[in-house]
Design an enzyme around this catalytic site. Structure first.
Site, PDB file in Angstrom:
ATOM      1  N   ASP A   9       0.863  -1.169   0.000  1.00 11.52           N
ATOM      2  CA  ASP A   9       0.000   0.000   0.000  1.00 11.52           C
ATOM      3  C   ASP A   9       0.909   1.230   0.000  1.00 11.52           C
ATOM      4  O   ASP A   9       2.074   1.160   0.418  1.00 11.52           O
ATOM      5  CB  ASP A   9      -0.880  -0.012   1.247  1.00 11.52           C
ATOM      6  CG  ASP A   9      -1.678   1.253   1.410  1.00 11.52           C
ATOM      7  OD1 ASP A   9      -2.485   1.571   0.522  1.00 11.52           O
ATOM      8  OD2 ASP A   9      -1.467   1.944   2.422  1.00 11.52           O
ATOM      9  N   SER A 121      -2.477   0.621  -4.795  1.00 11.10           N
ATOM     10  CA  SER A 121      -2.982   1.766  -4.040  1.00 11.10           C
ATOM     11  C   SER A 121      -4.313   2.285  -4.557  1.00 11.10           C
ATOM     12  O   SER A 121      -4.628   2.178  -5.746  1.00 11.10           O
ATOM     13  CB  SER A 121      -1.944   2.898  -4.112  1.00 11.10           C
ATOM     14  OG  SER A 121      -2.429   4.078  -3.505  1.00 11.10           O
TER      15      SER A 121
END
Length: 225
Positions: A9, A121
């Site tokens: 992430d 993301s």
């Protein structure tokens, strides 16, 4: 475990989402912001995430830059900050988020071991490119996968599907790393090996899956592979 691919992430995991408000608060003439910036940063992040979830549930997708602006507007109003110039400055600084100090060396270690590395993301592609370039991580990441390619935010399965399609790997060959407990749970439920970078020492989320590993930061991540 045999890991071939490490997926990260971005916001809160590799890049410090609080750095925009902190840096703005340190600038001359920002006494009002200096008094409230920690709460503003927390509210901004929380609303940014909440709006992404609510838009996914309602099937009302927009890009992450829009929810970033919407979250800031809520946070500024909650803090009593009615200042168009400050809003503009905070948003500009969001494009210049600092990487956490351990990130470059951690990624370098993974690359020297021959692992594939990438970001997965909610961020829009141009936001991710800017953050990666500023942090000097371009040569340490093989790709930056954005939810804009599937039109829905994490933790939807379509987002996690992007990893296997891009790298041709099985789910159990992936180590997925996130600072968001709900995202680490999402990755675990999907079938990834997972690390929760629990930077705020929060309790484990009560969800359908739990992260396999919990670490305070990413400095020792290579040790578990």
């Amino acid at each position: 475990m045999t890991i071939t691919t490490c997926i990260f992430d971005a916001y809160g995991t590799l890049f410090d989402v609080n750095s925009a408000a902190r840096r703005a608060a340190e600038e001359p003439g920002q006494d009002r912001l200096a008094a409230v910036w920690p709460q503003l940063a927390r509210d901004w992040r929380q609303k940014q995430l909440e709006y992404s979830w609510l838009r996914a549930i309602a099937d009302r997708h927009c890009d992450f830059w829009q929810v970033t602006q919407d979250g800031l507007d809520w946070a500024m109003e909650a803090a009593g900050l009615d200042d168009a110039d400050l809003r503009k400055r905070l948003l500009a600084l969001y494009w210049e988020l600092e990487a956490y100090p351990e990130v470059p060396q951690m990624l370098r270690t993974l690359k020297t071991r021959g692992l594939q590395t990438a970001i997965l993301s909610n961020g829009a592609p141009d936001m991710l490119r800017a953050a990666i370039t500023l942090a000097g991580l371009t040569d340490l990441l093989d790709d930056a996968l954005s939810v804009e390619d599937v039109g829905i935010f994490k933790p939807h399965t379509l987002v996690y599907d992007m990893v296997g399609k891009r790298f041709g790997c099985r789910r159990d060959e992936v180590l997925f790393v996130s600072s968001n407990g709900w995202d680490a749970a999402g990755g675990a439920g999907y079938g990834f090996h997972t690390v929760w970078a629990n930077r705020s020492d929060a309790p484990v989320d009560r969800l359908y899956a739990r992260p396999e590993h919990i670490m305070p930061d990413l400095s020792r991540l290579p040790e578990i592979i």
